[in-house]
Motif scaffolding. Structure first.
Motif, PDB file in Angstrom:
ATOM      1  N   LEU A 164       0.842  -1.188   0.000  1.00 34.89           N
ATOM      2  CA  LEU A 164       0.000   0.000   0.000  1.00 34.89           C
ATOM      3  C   LEU A 164       0.877   1.237   0.000  1.00 34.89           C
ATOM      4  CD1 LEU A 164      -2.736  -1.173   2.515  1.00 34.89           C
ATOM      5  CD2 LEU A 164      -2.791  -1.214   0.024  1.00 34.89           C
ATOM      6  N   CYS A 165       1.323   1.634  -1.178  1.00 38.97           N
ATOM      7  CA  CYS A 165       2.154   2.823  -1.295  1.00 38.97           C
ATOM      8  C   CYS A 165       1.807   3.542  -2.601  1.00 38.97           C
ATOM      9  CB  CYS A 165       3.643   2.480  -1.243  1.00 38.97           C
ATOM     10  SG  CYS A 165       4.175   1.327  -2.506  1.00 38.97           S
ATOM     11  N   PRO A 166       2.009   4.856  -2.634  1.00 40.28           N
ATOM     12  CA  PRO A 166       1.702   5.608  -3.859  1.00 40.28           C
ATOM     13  C   PRO A 166       2.650   5.231  -4.994  1.00 40.28           C
ATOM     14  CG  PRO A 166       2.807   7.001  -2.239  1.00 40.28           C
ATOM     15  CD  PRO A 166       2.534   5.702  -1.559  1.00 40.28           C
ATOM     16  N   ARG A 167       2.297   5.640  -6.217  1.00 36.42           N
ATOM     17  CA  ARG A 167       3.121   5.353  -7.386  1.00 36.42           C
ATOM     18  C   ARG A 167       3.450   6.665  -8.096  1.00 36.42           C
ATOM     19  NH1 ARG A 167      -1.362   2.857  -8.414  1.00 36.42           N
ATOM     20  NH2 ARG A 167      -1.451   3.566 -10.573  1.00 36.42           N
ATOM     21  N   LEU A 168       4.687   6.786  -8.539  1.00 30.41           N
ATOM     22  CA  LEU A 168       5.115   7.964  -9.290  1.00 30.41           C
ATOM     23  C   LEU A 168       5.170   7.585 -10.764  1.00 30.41           C
ATOM     24  CD1 LEU A 168       6.056  10.902  -9.090  1.00 30.41           C
ATOM     25  CD2 LEU A 168       8.407  10.052  -8.958  1.00 30.41           C
ATOM     26  N   CYS A 169       4.301   8.178 -11.556  1.00 29.22           N
ATOM     27  CA  CYS A 169       4.204   7.856 -12.985  1.00 29.22           C
ATOM     28  C   CYS A 169       4.820   8.987 -13.804  1.00 29.22           C
ATOM     29  CB  CYS A 169       2.750   7.648 -13.387  1.00 29.22           C
ATOM     30  SG  CYS A 169       1.902   6.365 -12.433  1.00 29.22           S
ATOM     31  N   HIS A 170       5.892   8.663 -14.531  1.00 27.06           N
ATOM     32  CA  HIS A 170       6.579   9.652 -15.366  1.00 27.06           C
ATOM     33  C   HIS A 170       6.116   9.469 -16.804  1.00 27.06           C
ATOM     34  CE1 HIS A 170      10.650  11.697 -16.539  1.00 27.06           C
ATOM     35  NE2 HIS A 170       9.584  12.402 -16.887  1.00 27.06           N
ATOM     36  N   LEU A 171       5.339  10.426 -17.307  1.00 21.57           N
ATOM     37  CA  LEU A 171       4.751  10.328 -18.641  1.00 21.57           C
ATOM     38  C   LEU A 171       5.480  11.235 -19.624  1.00 21.57           C
ATOM     39  CD1 LEU A 171       2.477   9.665 -16.472  1.00 21.57           C
ATOM     40  CD2 LEU A 171       0.846  10.320 -18.224  1.00 21.57           C
ATOM     41  N   LYS A 172       5.748  10.703 -20.801  1.00 22.85           N
ATOM     42  CA  LYS A 172       6.302  11.514 -21.898  1.00 22.85           C
ATOM     43  C   LYS A 172       5.274  11.553 -23.013  1.00 22.85           C
ATOM     44  CE  LYS A 172      11.169  10.912 -20.834  1.00 22.85           C
ATOM     45  NZ  LYS A 172      12.520  10.601 -21.352  1.00 22.85           N
ATOM     46  N   LYS A 173       4.861  12.755 -23.386  1.00 27.11           N
ATOM     47  CA  LYS A 173       3.760  12.924 -24.320  1.00 27.11           C
ATOM     48  C   LYS A 173       4.063  12.302 -25.681  1.00 27.11           C
ATOM     49  CE  LYS A 173       1.497  16.795 -24.121  1.00 27.11           C
ATOM     50  NZ  LYS A 173       1.144  18.225 -24.275  1.00 27.11           N
ATOM     51  N   GLY A 174       3.084  11.581 -26.225  1.00 28.35           N
ATOM     52  CA  GLY A 174       3.200  10.989 -27.546  1.00 28.35           C
ATOM     53  C   GLY A 174       2.479  11.828 -28.580  1.00 28.35           C
ATOM     54  N   PRO A 175       2.380  11.337 -29.813  1.00 28.05           N
ATOM     55  CA  PRO A 175       1.710  12.083 -30.893  1.00 28.05           C
ATOM     56  C   PRO A 175       0.250  12.397 -30.569  1.00 28.05           C
ATOM     57  CG  PRO A 175       2.943  10.213 -31.775  1.00 28.05           C
ATOM     58  CD  PRO A 175       2.952  10.060 -30.297  1.00 28.05           C
ATOM     59  N   ASN A 176      -0.393  11.522 -29.771  1.00 29.06           N
ATOM     60  CA  ASN A 176      -1.806  11.722 -29.412  1.00 29.06           C
ATOM     61  C   ASN A 176      -1.984  12.168 -27.965  1.00 29.06           C
ATOM     62  OD1 ASN A 176      -2.688  10.795 -31.994  1.00 29.06           O
ATOM     63  ND2 ASN A 176      -2.323   8.690 -31.327  1.00 29.06           N
ATOM     64  N   GLY A 177      -0.927  12.744 -27.393  1.00 26.40           N
ATOM     65  CA  GLY A 177      -1.002  13.201 -26.007  1.00 26.40           C
ATOM     66  C   GLY A 177      -0.514  12.143 -25.037  1.00 26.40           C
ATOM     67  N   TYR A 178      -0.985  12.231 -23.795  1.00 24.63           N
ATOM     68  CA  TYR A 178      -0.559  11.273 -22.768  1.00 24.63           C
ATOM     69  C   TYR A 178      -1.413  10.001 -22.756  1.00 24.63           C
ATOM     70  CZ  TYR A 178       2.239  15.081 -20.790  1.00 24.63           C
ATOM     71  OH  TYR A 178       3.146  16.085 -20.596  1.00 24.63           O
ATOM     72  N   GLY A 179      -2.678  10.119 -23.184  1.00 23.73           N
ATOM     73  CA  GLY A 179      -3.511   8.931 -23.251  1.00 23.73           C
ATOM     74  C   GLY A 179      -4.281   8.607 -21.984  1.00 23.73           C
TER      75      GLY A 179
END
Length: 333
Positions: A164-179
């Motif tokens: 039970l711990c938070p998650r750090l999500c590192h997103l890099k935008k694609g041609p259609n955004g983050y999704g």
């Protein structure tokens, strides 16, 4: 894709709380068992399983000639994990043209042409035609069997319990955004992930539907309005760092009165206090017990304890959202 890059994939999965997160099906008139759907954020997706894949082996055993029921039983034979050797349509057709049986060795060594039969003789039937696997994912197909191993995956500790711990999500935008789609609900404060597009930057970063957003690019956004959170996400043109909690983790941290932070993603998870109470993070200190100086330690009544908890919740509650701005309630990235 170049033919020398085509090869099968070995997908290892640990079962989540509700399964693996994929749907298996077979069709009348077609040989083999296929992956019909993969749930976003599931163990299956994390393992690299894709819709349209054909299952060749389950836990090291070839299942190409087995019935749908037999394949399902093999997947269920190992209770908490499974190993699937699969091929996508292009790889499957290429192996058939070479008259090669798919094996686990090909995952590591690639497809060796030296062991292939000349293509002109590949899998010829009596009328000289070459069989090629076809998969129709439309709703109008004559589906014969289907089985769901559905799940929204979860991390496990060494004892097999969910961490039970938070998650750090590192997103890099694609041609259609983050999704992903961000939304708010009138019945509860906070910003939530409503949906995640398959094979999107959000999906690959580990974002899942029902996650609650805690931080954006290192800034806590729990008390902000929907439009303000959207602005924080858009503040960086091509990437975003989102700290999120799933519903179970969210409930756990709220019971402790602790705000999730990036530090908690490293495994530093607070534990419930059994004797005494932990200090809250908002800097408040409990009122001093008037009997403490006399050496008495008196517990509060149930009513007093309940009122104290209610007062803290009211203080931490996010400000009321402007629900007149309906178009701000849902945002796609």
């Amino acid at each position: 894709m170049a033919k020398d890059q085509l090869k099968p994939r070995l997908c290892r999965m640990l079962k989540g709380e509700s399964g693996y997160g994929f749907h298996l099906h077979g069709e009348k008139g077609k040989s083999g068992q296929f992956i019909r759907k993969v749930e976003p954020g599931s163990p299956a997706e994390a393992a690299g399983l894709r819709a349209g894949d054909r299952v060749v082996e389950v836990n090291g055993l070839n299942v190409e000639q087995e019935t749908h029921h037999q394949v399902v039983q093999r997947i269920k034979a190992v209770e908490t994990e499974t190993r699937l050797l699969v091929v996508d349509k292009e790889t499957d057709e290429y192996l058939c043209s070479l008259r090669l049986t798919c094996t686990e060795d090909m995952v590591h060594n690639g497809i060796l042409l030296s062991s292939a039969v000349p293509p002109a003789k590949a899998l010829a039937s009596d009328n000289g035609e070459v069989w090629k696997p076809q998969l129709d994912l439309s709703g109008g197909s004559l589906q014969r069997h289907s089985h769901s191993f559905s799940s929204h995956g979860s991390r496990k500790d060494l004892n097999g319990q969910k961490e039970l711990c938070p998650r750090l999500c590192h997103l890099k935008k694609g041609p259609n955004g983050y999704g992903f789609n961000l939304h708010s609900e009138k019945s509860r404060p906070g910003q939530f992930i409503r949906s995640v597009d398959p094979d999107s930057p959000a999906s690959r970063a580990g974002l899942r539907p029902q996650d609650r957003l805690v931080e954006v690019n290192g800034i806590n956004v729990e008390g902000l309005r929907h439009s303000e959170v959207v602005s924080h996400i858009k503040s960086r043109e091509s990437e975003a760092r989102l700290l999120v909690v799933d519903p179970e983790t969210d409930e756990y941290f709220k019971k402790l009165g602790v705000t999730p932070t990036e530090e908690h993603t490293k495994g530093v998870v607070p534990q419930p206090m059994t004797n005494g109470s932990a200090q809250t993070q908002d800097g408040d200190t409990d009122k001093k017990d008037p009997f403490e100086e006399s050496g008495l330690s008196l517990s509060p009544t149930a009513a007093e304890a309940k009122e104290k908890v209610r007062a803290k919740r009211v203080k931490k509650r996010a400000p009321q959202m402007d629900w007149n701005k309906k178009r701000e309630i849902f945002s796609n990235f």
